[in-house]
Each structure stands twice: as C-alpha cells, then as structure tokens.
Design a protein around this motif. Structure first.
Motif, short mmCIF file in Angstrom:
data_model
loop_
_atom_site.label_atom_id
_atom_site.label_comp_id
_atom_site.label_asym_id
_atom_site.label_seq_id
_atom_site.Cartn_x
_atom_site.Cartn_y
_atom_site.Cartn_z
N GLN B 287 0.85 -1.19 0.00
CA GLN B 287 0.00 0.00 0.00
C GLN B 287 0.88 1.24 0.00
O GLN B 287 1.92 1.26 0.65
CB GLN B 287 -0.87 0.02 1.26
N GLU B 288 0.45 2.24 -0.71
CA GLU B 288 1.25 3.45 -0.79
C GLU B 288 0.43 4.63 -0.35
O GLU B 288 -0.77 4.71 -0.61
CB GLU B 288 1.70 3.70 -2.24
N LEU B 289 1.06 5.53 0.33
CA LEU B 289 0.41 6.79 0.68
C LEU B 289 1.34 7.90 0.26
O LEU B 289 2.46 8.01 0.74
CB LEU B 289 0.15 6.88 2.18
N HIS B 290 0.87 8.71 -0.68
CA HIS B 290 1.67 9.83 -1.14
C HIS B 290 0.88 11.10 -0.88
O HIS B 290 -0.29 11.18 -1.21
CB HIS B 290 1.98 9.69 -2.62
N ARG B 291 1.50 12.06 -0.28
CA ARG B 291 0.82 13.33 -0.06
C ARG B 291 1.82 14.45 -0.22
O ARG B 291 2.97 14.33 0.20
CB ARG B 291 0.21 13.36 1.34
N VAL B 292 1.36 15.51 -0.84
CA VAL B 292 2.23 16.66 -1.05
C VAL B 292 1.87 17.74 -0.04
O VAL B 292 0.70 18.08 0.12
CB VAL B 292 2.08 17.20 -2.48
N TRP B 293 2.87 18.24 0.62
CA TRP B 293 2.67 19.30 1.61
C TRP B 293 3.13 20.61 1.03
O TRP B 293 4.18 20.69 0.40
CB TRP B 293 3.47 18.99 2.87
N ARG B 294 2.35 21.63 1.29
CA ARG B 294 2.76 22.96 0.84
C ARG B 294 3.23 23.76 2.04
O ARG B 294 2.87 23.51 3.16
CB ARG B 294 1.58 23.68 0.20
N HIS B 295 4.01 24.73 1.73
CA HIS B 295 4.51 25.58 2.80
C HIS B 295 4.76 26.97 2.25
O HIS B 295 5.32 27.10 1.19
CB HIS B 295 5.79 25.00 3.37
N ASP B 296 4.33 27.97 3.01
CA ASP B 296 4.54 29.34 2.55
C ASP B 296 6.01 29.69 2.59
O ASP B 296 6.58 30.22 1.65
CB ASP B 296 3.76 30.32 3.43
N GLY B 297 6.62 29.40 3.70
CA GLY B 297 8.03 29.68 3.84
C GLY B 297 8.83 28.52 3.31
O GLY B 297 8.33 27.67 2.58
#
Lengths: 261, 620
Positions: B287-297
C-alpha cells in the motif's frame, strides 16, 4: 489579591505604603489574572457586559447555546463574538459548520485570511479540535450530538492550558459562560416592500463564578449602520415593526447616506 | 586547421512539433497536422506532407491544399517539455548529451561506439531504446562535427571518418540554415557547399563577415566546436528502506527525522530549498500513501520531520470506515519512506516580515492547521475567499489551506463596514423608490444582464437596492443619467444602465464587474450548499407562482420547508430576478429571489426556479 488588606491597614504608615505596593504585584497563584491586556481578547463594546472579563479571557470556554425552540441570530452572535478579536490579529477556526456564511463573517468584521474552516471533521472531531486549540486563538466548534462529558472536560482543560478560547456552539455543560439568544426579530421587511435591514437580538448570559448572575442585553445583529445597545428603558414593549422610516440613497462608491424625511 | 573535428552522433526526431503536440495535447500525428507560427507552417505531419503541405506555407494556402488539416499553434515550451523524456532515455544509454533544439540532441560518438561495439550498433541501440521507452521514432546520423551529423541524421546515414567533406560537398547551400546567405550565394553562382568550401577563407571573411566565415568552416567540414553537454538534474529524493516493518507512529517519526535531516543536508549541499514536499510511505503489503505538503516559507529539517510525523500519524491511526475521504488504514508496517522535494528553488535566504504577517502567532496557527490537514487530508481545512457573484453561495470560494487565495469570480471587494460618513455626496432629493429608475447598474462589464420589472402586478414593487453599485468615482446624483437600453433576456424587462463616461476616465485599471442583481447586505449567516426544497402558499392555501413576466400570483402567506411545519410569513419582498449564464446550457440559472420574514422573527432567502421553491440561505 486583597487578602492582606485588612491586616495592612492596621500597620505603621511606612509599612503600609510598602506592602500596599507589593500587594499590587503579588497575588495568589489561584487568583484570576487581573483584567490584563493580552490575557483577554477584545469583543464588541455592546457584548462586554455579558462576559465576566469584559472580553474573551484566554483559556476560558464561552458556549453559545442553541435553545429549543431555536431563535434567529445564534450564528450571527458567534460571528459578533469573533469579530473584534479577529480584527485585532487573532487567528480563528470554525469546525463542523458546513453552512458557514463567509459573506456575513466579512460583514461582521472578521478577517477571512485568518479564519480557517474545517467544515466536516467527521469522527475525528475531538482530535481536530484539540489540534486547533494548540495553535489557534479562538476555536468555534459545532458540538456533535453525542459527546461524552470526559471529552468535553478534556478539551476545556486543554484550552485552559494552551490559552485558547473555546467557543462550543450547541449543548455544552461546564462552560464558563453560556450565551443564548432568547429572541431575534428582523426588521425592515414589509409586505412586498423594503428589505432586511437589521435585527434586534436579545442575548442572555449565565455561567459560573463571576458570571453566575444571569444577564441579558439587547443588541442589533447586524445593525443597519453600527451595532449598538438598545437602552434598557426602551424595554421589550417596543413593537418590532415600523423601524424609523428612512430613505437610503445608493451613491457611487458604495457609500450610503441616510436621509430622514 | 585544428585537425579533424570530433565524431558526433546526432539523434533527430522528424516533425518534432507535431509529435510533441501528440504527446502533450493528444492530437493524433497520423492525421494531417500542421504547426504554424506567425501564419506560416513550421512543421507538418507525414500525411499533411503527402497532401502538399510544405514549410513556409500560409495558413489559408495550407488549408486550401488540405481542407481537413488540423492546425496547431507553435509552442516552444510544449516541444521542450515533450522532448525531456527523450533526452532522459538517451542519457540512459550514453553520457553527456547536448540538446541542440527540441527534437534534436547530440552526443560524442566515440564513447558509445567503443562501448557498444561499433557506431552502427550504438546508433541502433539508441534508436531502439528511445522507441521503447518513449514510443518516439527517431533517426541517427554520425559524422565529423555536429553540423554534418545533423545533415546525416536526416538521411539516417553514418558518414565514415574522413569522408565528411565529401559528404557535405554535394549538399545545396540552403543546408547551412542561413537563408540570406544562401540566397546571396545562389545569385553569385555558388550552389553547393562544396563550391562554397572551395572559396579562399580570407576572401569569404572579407566579403561575408564573421558569420559567413563560420558558415564557410561548416561547409568545409571543419566544425570543431566542442559539445556543450548538459548537466543532468540532481536527484534530490531521499529514501529509507527498513527491513523490519515499522508498526508504531513514534518509531516512524524517529525514522522520518533522520530522513528529513538527510534531505535537508542534500538540499543545502546544492544550495536549494523546497517549497513543496512529497512524502511517500510504502507498507509491506504494497500500500502506498503519497501526499504533497505545501509551505509558505521554506521547509527546515524540523518542519519536514513534523510533516512526516503528522502524515503517518493520520494514516496509521486512521479509521478505515470513511471510504473515499482518506486512504484505508494500512494492513502492515511501513517498509519504505521517501521524501521527494518539489518546487525546488535556489536558497537565497528567507526574509521574514518586519511587522505582522510572519509572527510567532502565524507560525503557531500554521502548524496547527497543517496538523489538521495531516489528520483529515489537505482539502479538509479551507479558508473562504470573497469574490463577485449574485447569490451568497456564488460569492464565496473555499480554497484549501495553503493554496493561493483567488476568488472564483472577479468582483468588488468584500462589503466592509460602512466608511465614516464624510466624503459622501450631499443629501439629495433624488429619491429612488420608483421601480424603473431604481437600480443604476451598468451593463456590459457584468457577464449577464439583470432585468428589473417595469410594471409588476399586483403591487410588486422592485427593490430599492437589490443592486449594489461597484466602487466608482463619486458622481453627484444630478449627473446620474439613466439610459434605458433594449431589453435582453427575460421578457418584458427593461435593462437600465448608467452611461459609462466616468468609468472610462479611470485609466487603465481593470473595471471590476458590478454584479447587478446581487443580494443586498446584510449577508445571510447560514448559506446552504444544496438548497432545501420548500413550498410557499398564499392566504387561500394556493401555491404561489411567479410568472415569466415576474408577476407574483398572490402575496405569500405560509412557507413549508421540506417536511416541516408550515410557518406564517410576516413580511416578504421580491421577486428579484436573475438570469445568469444563459449562453452556457449547463450552467444556465434563471431564478427569482425573495426575502421572507417569518412570524417568529427569523428570515429566509427563498428562490423560485421553474416553479420549485428553494431555501437558499438563512439569515441566522
């Protein structure tokens, strides 16, 4: 805070001066903060009378009850509670309100870029609220129908520890203050004419400790220009119809002038 | 004069702009396709060539020769994007590739031919590998020097070492790729590269200048420019494989911290920082879990570690009950963690704001909200952005936390509390309750028209201010010309417009659409995302109807929401018609809105559409 006063008065003059100065600085650890600036988030002037510290004290739980039958104005009351704190730079979050009217929030004066919405927390509701209490100044949350007393106690304790204000919206036992709308009547709409202009809302407050004495206040939510308290003397006997008849001229630039005939 | 130029191997993909359009946009290259730039054909497909399309044709002429021609705009960015996988495939076989232009890349022939056993074998291997990995047809030419290799690739030839001058001598001068020079040489009687190469070098320099001298060297096969090979992009991904599957969140968080520090070291070694971070976890069961996180700084090592922990926390402690909202709880421990930096930019130091904005409060709130995103998913935490629109639901767009706050529709700024009375036009006698003169709205900049009923029986007066006016220079009311324009949209309506003379004087500023027909403030505090069905009856118990000419059949007296109890109506106003997006059949909406006040003091925003009453919002 004032425990020593009785003894001090009987002492020699010089001692009295010195100890009195000290007494202002020293207080028991259990005593509440003296109405100190940053410990209390501001609220609108007309709502200060309802809250024990004339504002949202950090760490407190201010519940907004939805009575039975439900009266119009509960959501607007929540928005009015947040408005001044948000304007002063606080971060706010609203959990579990998918029907949140952002337009009304902006009109109330809430800064939308500092307002986070979690419309559907689902079964993770306690975790989400706890996480938000850690970082956000004011957390408004619709209370799920089934909530155990231990969860609500834990969340209130967490808010007290982190210095956030928890504003449960629904049935909540053990809040410091519970605000409730007991009457809300819109004005400005006739039969086939006019439009909604303002609403007279009667808010009652009851709570624990300093807020134990029930209070009641009438406010305009929203008002037609600025919200203001209706004088008590006007009383509930005033018929809600026939607002002062005014003509509203919509001038360029969105500014409005009120003209009394 | 510096000896023999190095052997070059050039890979050429014929009709690359057409192929790129197929790869990126899905335009089938097997049909007649032409790519045009500045109204001239720059590339065409094989089929189009068979129909007589040539480079340099005008669009009209090309379409005349082949009426069913698919015409595309030239897009160098698209060509380059599509070519990147081809270059990567070539780099898998050989090292040191220079991209000449999208569709052609060159490499030194010496290495691969020795490694792969001959130039022919190397050429075959590269063509085959490109065809297998990218499904792109290509041809290879090998010669002394890049220029000759380019010509050889058009024929798929391998020019033996030393024969390059002879190979070039028979080519026409147009092969130099300098149309002006070729034209001049033709008029001078020089037709082939061999003729040109035979001219004395000093004379060529004197007559044709430096560019001519360079062309002369190319024509003679003395192309000794070294290759400018590209630097392959750095691989910044860090991966950690665990033999023992990680079952507990704190163990995973510990692994994530070391991984984050490795990523941070690698990024700082290249002088880079990332603004988005993909976190990928794989369990023992695949099973795979991929998530992209954004960041202002810019993300620091500690920030990366936090995000990894939040994501794993949300996943491992997740409930499997809610399908769709989140991935199911993993059935085995995690065996692989991978951090993929995305949105990489050069680290030039982070400048925090001096006041406000970037403060401790903000960081604290960001951490809390990112944490909630880790629990519920990135779309679960939103902020509201106000924009234009007529209904309360249209004006609000919910954007996920961390995304850019852009309204869905352009519009006037949000309705702020009223400015202090001061710069307002003087009190006037211009009273506006007469229906036909009421809303001074401007037509043209708004995407649709609003109709105000001219005469609306029985005694339905148009609202005084359902139309808010966009911020515009203060106009004295005496200068408010009300110009009736021809009716459009719903029958019998009259569109009222204010002449836009003042507006034009605002210079180049983009005018904000005024959205005539907006619901006037105050805005409802409860906006229903899906309106509730309702029934409205008059005093006699008959359903209230609104005709096409906006006539209300009888004053509404009772409203029943859903299956609830009927509630008496104490005040009402309407209809406020909107006829939106009538030109788009899927989004067309024609409604008449009513504000309704009930006897218990509450108020509703009702709408009637096609005879069906709806509760759009509640003034709670």
């Amino acid at each position: 805070m004032t425990k020593h006063d009785g003894g001090l008065v009987r002492m020699a003059g010089r001692m009295v001066v010195g100890s009195a100065a000290l007494a202002e600085l020293v207080r028991p650890a259990s005593a509440p903060d003296p109405a100190g600036g940053h410990r209390v988030l501001p609220v609108r002037a007309e709502l200060t009378g309802l809250l024990p510290n004339r504002g949202l004290r950090r760490g407190s739980t201010v519940a907004v009850g939805t009575g039975q039958p439900r009266h119009s104005g509960t959501t607007s009351l929540v928005l009015a509670l947040l408005a001044e704190a948000s304007r002063a730079g606080s971060w706010c979050a609203v959990v579990g309100v998918p029907t949140f009217g952002a337009g009304a929030a902006a009109e109330a004066g809430i800064a939308l870029d500092r307002l986070a919405l979690v419309p559907d927390p689902g079964p993770e509701w306690p975790t989400v609220v706890a996480a938000l209490i850690d970082g956000v100044d004011v957390v408004v949350t619709a209370v799920p129908a089934t909530i155990s007393a231990s969860v609500s106690t834990r969340l209130a304790a967490r808010a007290r520890q982190r210095g956030s204000v928890l504003v449960p919206y629904g049935r909540w036992d053990g809040a410091d203050v519970t605000l409730q709308v007991v009457r809300g009547v819109w004005q400005g709409l006739g039969s086939g004419r006019g439009r909604l202009r303002r609403r007279e809302v009667t808010v009652s407050a009851r709570g624990r400790g300093a807020a134990a004495r029930p209070k009641e206040v009438k406010v305009w939510l929203p008002g037609d220009e600025a919200t203001r308290v209706i004088p008590r003397s006007a009383g509930p006997g005033v018929p809600p119809v026939a607002p002062p008849r005014r003509l509203r001229v919509v001038a360029a630039g969105g500014r409005r002038t009120e003209v009394r005939p | 004069m510096t000896g023999v130029p190095p052997r070059a191997l050039l890979l050429w993909c014929p009709d690359w702009p057409v192929l790129a359009a197929e790869i990126v946009d899905g335009v089938p290259a097997t049909g007649p396709v032409a790519v045009l730039h500045a109204n001239r054909v720059v590339a065409c497909s094989e089929r189009a060539r068979a129909e007589g399309i040539r480079r340099g044709l005008r669009r009209r002429e090309a379409q005349g020769r082949c009426p069913h021609l698919t015409v595309l705009d030239h897009d160098p960015g698209r060509d380059a994007r599509a070519f990147e996988p081809v270059v990567a495939a070539v780099e898998e076989v050989v090292a040191g590739v220079e991209v000449i232009r999208p569709g052609a890349c060159v490499t030194a022939a010496r290495g691969p031919s020795r490694y792969l056993g001959g130039e022919e074998a190397a050429a075959e291997r590269i063509v085959e590998h490109v065809a297998q990995s990218c499904a792109v047809e290509s041809q290879v030419g090998i010669a002394d020097g890049v220029f000759a290799a380019g010509l050889a690739a058009r024929e798929g030839r391998i020019v033996p070492p030393g024969d390059t001058a002879g190979f070039l001598s028979g080519r026409p001068v147009e092969a130099l790729g300098r149309p002006a020079l070729a034209d001049l040489l033709r008029r001078l009687g020089v037709r082939t590269l061999g003729d040109f190469a035979a001219l004395p070098a000093g004379d060529v320099l004197a007559r044709f200048g430096f560019d001519g001298a360079l062309a002369h060297r190319l024509a003679a096969g003395r192309d000794d420019r070294p290759l400018a090979v590209r630097q392959p992009p750095a691989d910044l991904t860090v991966t950690a494989d665990h033999d023992e599957p990680i079952e507990r969140v704190d163990a995973a968080a510990f692994a994530a911290r070391t991984l984050a520090e490795r990523l941070h070291e690698r990024l700082s070694a290249y002088g880079l920082a990332c603004t988005r971070l993909g976190i990928e976890a794989v369990t023992a069961h695949g099973q795979e879990l991929h998530r992209v996180w954004r960041h202002d700084g810019l993300l620091t090592a500690a920030a990366i570690a936090d995000r990894v922990r939040w994501q794993l926390d949300g996943w491992l402690s997740g409930s499997s009950g809610r399908g769709g909202a989140r991935p199911a709880r993993p059935t085995a421990g995690i065996i692989r963690l991978r951090l993929v930096p995305d949105g990489v930019l050069a680290q030039a130091g982070l400048q925090p704001g001096l006041w406000g904005e970037t403060g401790a409060e903000r960081d604290r709130a960001h951490r809390a909200l990112s944490r909630v995103q880790g629990i519920l998913g990135p779309e679960a935490v939103v902020t509201a952005v106000l924009g234009g629109g007529r209904s309360p639901a249209d004006q609000v767009r919910l954007v996920p936390w961390g995304d850019e706050r852009v309204p869905a529709r352009p519009g006037p700024p949000p309705p702020l509390p009223l400015p202090p009375v001061g710069a307002v036009s003087p009190p006037v006698a211009a009273v506006l309750p007469c229906p036909s003169a009421a809303p001074a709205s401007s037509v043209g900049s708004g995407p649709s028209t609003v109709s105000v009923p001219e005469v609306s029986p029985p005694a339905v007066s148009a609202p005084v201010a359902p139309v808010s006016v966009a911020p515009a220079p203060v106009v004295a009311p005496a200068q408010l010309p009300v110009v009736p324009v021809a009716a459009a949209g719903s029958g019998g309506g009259v569109v009222v417009a204010r002449a836009g003379g003042r507006r034009a004087g605002r210079g180049g500023a983009v005018p904000e659409p005024p959205w005539p027909g907006r619901i006037p403030p105050p805005a409802p505090a409860v906006v229903l995302s899906t309106p509730l069905a309702a029934e409205v009856h008059d005093a006699a118990g008959e359903p209230v109807m609104v005709s096409a000419r906006l006539a209300v059949s009888a004053p509404p007296a009772r409203v029943t929401v859903g299956t609830g109890r009927p509630a008496e109506i104490s005040g009402w106003v309407g209809p406020w018609p909107v006829d939106e997006r009538w030109w788009a059949p899927a989004e067309v909406r024609r409604r008449a809105r009513f504000q309704v006040c009930l006897v218990d003091g509450s108020a509703l925003l009702l709408a009637v559409e096609g005879g069906q009453w709806l509760v759009e919002a509640i003034y709670d």
